[in-house]
Design an enzyme around this catalytic site. Structure first.
Site, PDB file in Angstrom:
ATOM      1  N   LYS A 200     -72.363 -12.878  15.062  1.00  0.00           N
ATOM      2  CA  LYS A 200     -71.131 -13.183  15.802  1.00  0.00           C
ATOM      3  C   LYS A 200     -70.632 -11.916  16.495  1.00  0.00           C
ATOM      4  O   LYS A 200     -70.135 -11.001  15.873  1.00  0.00           O
ATOM      5  CB  LYS A 200     -70.023 -13.710  14.871  1.00  0.00           C
ATOM      6  CG  LYS A 200     -68.923 -14.367  15.726  1.00  0.00           C
ATOM      7  CD  LYS A 200     -67.554 -14.348  15.151  1.00  0.00           C
ATOM      8  CE  LYS A 200     -66.769 -13.091  15.299  1.00  0.00           C
ATOM      9  NZ  LYS A 200     -66.360 -12.731  16.676  1.00  0.00           N
ATOM     10  N   GLY A 253     -66.396  -3.086  11.793  1.00  0.00           N
ATOM     11  CA  GLY A 253     -65.089  -3.331  12.395  1.00  0.00           C
ATOM     12  C   GLY A 253     -64.023  -2.581  11.628  1.00  0.00           C
ATOM     13  O   GLY A 253     -64.302  -1.565  10.978  1.00  0.00           O
ATOM     14  N   SER A 254     -62.816  -3.107  11.676  1.00  0.00           N
ATOM     15  CA  SER A 254     -61.697  -2.401  11.063  1.00  0.00           C
ATOM     16  C   SER A 254     -61.746  -2.506   9.540  1.00  0.00           C
ATOM     17  O   SER A 254     -62.283  -3.464   8.976  1.00  0.00           O
ATOM     18  CB  SER A 254     -60.388  -3.006  11.578  1.00  0.00           C
ATOM     19  OG  SER A 254     -60.335  -4.372  11.240  1.00  0.00           O
ATOM     20  N   THR A 255     -61.155  -1.529   8.893  1.00  0.00           N
ATOM     21  CA  THR A 255     -61.092  -1.527   7.423  1.00  0.00           C
ATOM     22  C   THR A 255     -60.295  -2.741   6.932  1.00  0.00           C
ATOM     23  O   THR A 255     -60.653  -3.373   5.932  1.00  0.00           O
ATOM     24  CB  THR A 255     -60.466  -0.201   6.936  1.00  0.00           C
ATOM     25  OG1 THR A 255     -61.392   0.844   7.273  1.00  0.00           O
ATOM     26  CG2 THR A 255     -60.230  -0.195   5.444  1.00  0.00           C
ATOM     27  N   GLY A 258     -62.523  -5.596   7.090  1.00  0.00           N
ATOM     28  CA  GLY A 258     -63.570  -5.356   6.096  1.00  0.00           C
ATOM     29  C   GLY A 258     -63.147  -5.853   4.721  1.00  0.00           C
ATOM     30  O   GLY A 258     -63.946  -6.448   3.978  1.00  0.00           O
ATOM     31  N   GLU A 275     -69.375  -1.287   7.732  1.00  0.00           N
ATOM     32  CA  GLU A 275     -69.201  -0.020   8.445  1.00  0.00           C
ATOM     33  C   GLU A 275     -67.828  -0.095   9.082  1.00  0.00           C
ATOM     34  O   GLU A 275     -67.611  -0.890  10.000  1.00  0.00           O
ATOM     35  CB  GLU A 275     -70.329   0.141   9.482  1.00  0.00           C
ATOM     36  CG  GLU A 275     -70.544   1.587   9.883  1.00  0.00           C
ATOM     37  CD  GLU A 275     -69.973   1.884  11.243  1.00  0.00           C
ATOM     38  OE1 GLU A 275     -68.834   2.412  11.277  1.00  0.00           O
ATOM     39  OE2 GLU A 275     -70.627   1.606  12.253  1.00  0.00           O
ATOM     40  N   CYS A 310     -65.494   4.635  15.822  1.00  0.00           N
ATOM     41  CA  CYS A 310     -64.990   4.746  14.444  1.00  0.00           C
ATOM     42  C   CYS A 310     -65.111   6.177  13.939  1.00  0.00           C
ATOM     43  O   CYS A 310     -64.427   6.566  13.008  1.00  0.00           O
ATOM     44  CB  CYS A 310     -65.711   3.756  13.540  1.00  0.00           C
ATOM     45  SG  CYS A 310     -67.460   3.705  13.848  1.00  0.00           S
ATOM     46  N   GLU A 406     -55.869   5.133  12.103  1.00  0.00           N
ATOM     47  CA  GLU A 406     -56.884   5.148  13.159  1.00  0.00           C
ATOM     48  C   GLU A 406     -56.268   4.588  14.447  1.00  0.00           C
ATOM     49  O   GLU A 406     -55.781   3.459  14.463  1.00  0.00           O
ATOM     50  CB  GLU A 406     -58.067   4.274  12.733  1.00  0.00           C
ATOM     51  CG  GLU A 406     -59.197   4.302  13.724  1.00  0.00           C
ATOM     52  CD  GLU A 406     -60.422   3.514  13.244  1.00  0.00           C
ATOM     53  OE1 GLU A 406     -60.241   2.436  12.661  1.00  0.00           O
ATOM     54  OE2 GLU A 406     -61.542   4.003  13.473  1.00  0.00           O
TER      55      GLU A 406
HETATM   56  P1  ADP Z   1     -60.754  -4.550  16.041  1.00  0.00           P
HETATM   57  O1  ADP Z   1     -59.458  -4.473  15.273  1.00  0.00           O
HETATM   58  O2  ADP Z   1     -61.257  -3.231  16.428  1.00  0.00           O
HETATM   59  O3  ADP Z   1     -60.776  -5.577  17.118  1.00  0.00           O
HETATM   60  P2  ADP Z   1     -61.870  -6.204  14.068  1.00  0.00           P
HETATM   61  O4  ADP Z   1     -62.214  -5.676  12.732  1.00  0.00           O
HETATM   62  O5  ADP Z   1     -60.656  -7.056  14.209  1.00  0.00           O
HETATM   63  O6  ADP Z   1     -61.839  -4.966  15.010  1.00  0.00           O
HETATM   64  O7  ADP Z   1     -63.082  -7.019  14.694  1.00  0.00           O
HETATM   65  C1  ADP Z   1     -64.419  -6.739  14.472  1.00  0.00           C
HETATM   66  C2  ADP Z   1     -65.161  -8.054  14.387  1.00  0.00           C
HETATM   67  O8  ADP Z   1     -64.646  -8.777  13.280  1.00  0.00           O
HETATM   68  C3  ADP Z   1     -65.015  -8.975  15.582  1.00  0.00           C
HETATM   69  O9  ADP Z   1     -66.257  -9.635  15.816  1.00  0.00           O
HETATM   70  C4  ADP Z   1     -63.966  -9.966  15.130  1.00  0.00           C
HETATM   71  O10 ADP Z   1     -64.059 -11.227  15.774  1.00  0.00           O
HETATM   72  C5  ADP Z   1     -64.311 -10.097  13.673  1.00  0.00           C
HETATM   73  N1  ADP Z   1     -63.204 -10.553  12.818  1.00  0.00           N
HETATM   74  C6  ADP Z   1     -61.872 -10.386  13.000  1.00  0.00           C
HETATM   75  N2  ADP Z   1     -61.179 -10.987  12.006  1.00  0.00           N
HETATM   76  C7  ADP Z   1     -62.085 -11.541  11.171  1.00  0.00           C
HETATM   77  C8  ADP Z   1     -62.001 -12.282   9.947  1.00  0.00           C
HETATM   78  N3  ADP Z   1     -60.850 -12.572   9.401  1.00  0.00           N
HETATM   79  N4  ADP Z   1     -63.153 -12.678   9.369  1.00  0.00           N
HETATM   80  C9  ADP Z   1     -64.354 -12.366   9.911  1.00  0.00           C
HETATM   81  N5  ADP Z   1     -64.490 -11.690  11.054  1.00  0.00           N
HETATM   82  C10 ADP Z   1     -63.378 -11.272  11.687  1.00  0.00           C
END
Ligand code: ADP
Length: 502
Positions: A200, A253-255, A258, A275, A310, A406
């Site tokens: 995804k 993606g974001s912590t 995560g 990561e 990151c 961050e």
């Molecule tokens: P940013 O804050 O930098 O946009 P995110 O961590 O929100 O980074 O997004 C990184 C990825 O995680 C994207 O593909 C986003 O669609 C996906 N994502 C965001 N929220 C969720 C969630 N609750 N469960 C799974 N994936 C998610």
């Protein structure tokens, strides 16, 4: 600062982009079951460049089913390692064949400078597949001289060995800052190890992952082995992370998200690698040979990819005697940077989205409200698109949000320090531990600082050097596990111990 001019789109991308983009499931392009689509924006202008299918739980179910069938029926995991390696290698070759088109697509969708996409994102992605292709024939186990036969089953001898097997169906969720490269980091090892996958991409930047799906199919990966579901995090992403039919989830993606992935994965205890974010310390000692060159390195540590990395060097600690000189030099670099649409190959493009634009502006304001001074930047550029000036803050302190959180934008905070002990304590005083750097001409100091950093990657007199062979990942809340290198293959395989009575 004025906006650079936009270049005309070249034909392959122009032809490819306006079509409605579908989901890639079981080797076929299909609409989302809901029939819904969402808009993809050019962050340089705010214009809609494409519409892609909005996959959700129902589509994730379908993709996981296809991936499961492809895994169980075995065209990929049971293929000879060398055949699989050749196909993974071919993906790398095709990425190079379509390099110009991919760079343009990436620049259009993400906003990054075309020249950077062409010199970094695309070749690094190809490299990753080439590197991983070499591993398919080298995934192996061990034999063991076991001892329990002496007292447990006297006289009986055993042959014991381990073998590494693919985990099964893997869900991968990636961010928008390096859309193609993050897809490559994830797909290279997952495919090399013989798994099947549902990917995804981020909703902000889905285009290059869709083009990569076409490329992977062209390389000869069998139907169902790779499935790509575009959609939103809270729907498609969340159902992939929680899905009982998924054996492992890998997330970048974001912590904050995560942590949600970990919770979602708990239902079937799927394997998890993460990561995540960072707030990387970048230490400059007064003994550096060349202040200007060091400042240029520190500028690229934060401004590369508009700070949307990151591992961006966002906390700049400068030894007091040269504090003013380095701040002046890095501010000069920032002042001269050309900001403009990615396709015009400026030094810095727009941030990826309105949301990110507002977030970064909010951080700059919060720094200023807390007493920080903008040595340079602090504002936006132009009246459309999401351009933020490269910004250097001083007069910050370790408690301010701009130091602890961050920002993910082109904003660096420079703080002076007195001695090594003090700066190490401040550097490591973070919930993150992804990357760190030190600039010095003293070898002993460099080694001791590298030892003392609590971070997964340390750069000395350089920054942002990555290689497919080199593990990358975080200590503390910057993640679980490592990307790249041979280490990542452990994260996409299970170890089976076999004991055979002789
Ligand atoms: P940013 O804050 O930098 O946009 P995110 O961590 O929100 O980074 O997004 C990184 C990825 O995680 C994207 O593909 C986003 O669609 C996906 N994502 C965001 N929220 C969720 C969630 N609750 N469960 C799974 N994936 C998610």
């Amino acid at each position: 600062m004025s906006l650079a001019e936009v270049k005309e789109l070249k034909s392959p991308v122009k032809k490819w982009v306006p079509a409605k983009k579908q989901l890639f499931i079981n080797g076929k392009w299909v609409d989302a079951k809901s029939g819904k689509t969402f808009d993809v924006e050019n962050p340089a202008t705010g214009d809609i460049v494409a519409q892609v299918a909005e996959g959700d739980k129902a589509d994730i179910d379908e993709a996981v089913k296809a991936a499961r069938k492809a895994f169980e029926s075995g065209p990929w995991k049971d293929m000879s390692a060398s055949e699989r390696g050749k196909i993974v290698w071919k993906i790398g070759d095709l990425i190079l064949k379509y390099a110009d088109e991919l760079a343009e697509l990436e620049s259009l969708d993400n906003g990054k400078p075309l020249a950077v996409a062409g010199a970094a994102d695309v070749p690094l992605s190809a490299d990753l597949f080439h590197y991983m292709a070499g591993w398919t024939t080298k995934i192996k186990g061990d034999t063991f001289p076991i001892s329990t036969d002496h007292f447990y089953t006297p006289g009986q001898k055993y042959l014991t060995y381990t073998q590494r097997e693919p985990i099964g169906v893997v869900g991968q969720i990636i961010p928008w800052n390096f859309p193609l490269l993050m897809a490559a980091w994830k797909l290279g090892p997952v495919l090399a190890a013989g798994n099947t996958v549902v990917l995804k991409p981020a909703e902000q930047t889905p285009l290059s992952a869709l083009r990569l799906a076409e490329i992977i199919q062209e390389a000869g990966v069998p139907d169902g082995v790779l499935n790509v579901i575009t959609g939103f995090g809270e729907t498609a992403g969340a159902s992939l992370a929680a899905h009982d039919g998924v054996d492992k989830v890998a997330f970048t993606g974001s912590t904050e998200v995560g942590k949600m992935i970990v919770q979602a994965a708990a239902g079937n205890l799927k394997r998890v690698t993460l990561e995540l974010g960072g707030k990387s310390p970048n230490i400059v000692y007064a003994d550096v040979h060349d202040v200007e060159a060091t400042a240029a390195g520190c500028a690229s540590a934060i401004f590369f990819n508009h700070g949307q990395c990151c591992c961006a060097g966002s906390r700049l600690y400068i030894e007091k005697p040269i504090f003013n000189d380095v701040v002046k030099a890095i501010s000069e670099v920032a002042k001269k940077m050309k900001v403009g649409p990615g396709l015009a190959s400026p030094d810095m493009g727009p941030l990826v989205s309105q949301e990110q634009f507002e977030k970064v502006k909010g951080y700059i304001k919060s720094g200023q409200d807390d007493g920080a001074k903008c040595e340079v930047g602090g504002g936006t550029v132009g009246d459309k698109g999401y351009f933020v000036e490269p910004t250097v803050l001083t007069n910050t302190n370790d408690k301010m949000k701009v130091i602890t959180e961050e920002i993910f934008g082109p904003v660096v905070a420079a703080e002076p320090f007195d001695n090594a002990e003090e700066v190490m304590a401040r550097s490591n005083n973070s919930s993150y531990g992804l990357a760190a750097a030190v600039w010095t001409s003293d070898l002993k100091k460099a080694i001791n600082t590298a030892d003392a950093f609590r971070a997964g990657t340390v750069w000395v007199n350089t920054y942002n050097i990555f290689d497919a062979a080199l593990p990358f990942g975080g200590y503390k809340q910057s993640g679980w596990g490592r990307e790249m290198g041979s280490e990542i293959l452990d994260a996409y395989t299970e170890t089976k111990s076999v004991v055979i009575a002789k």
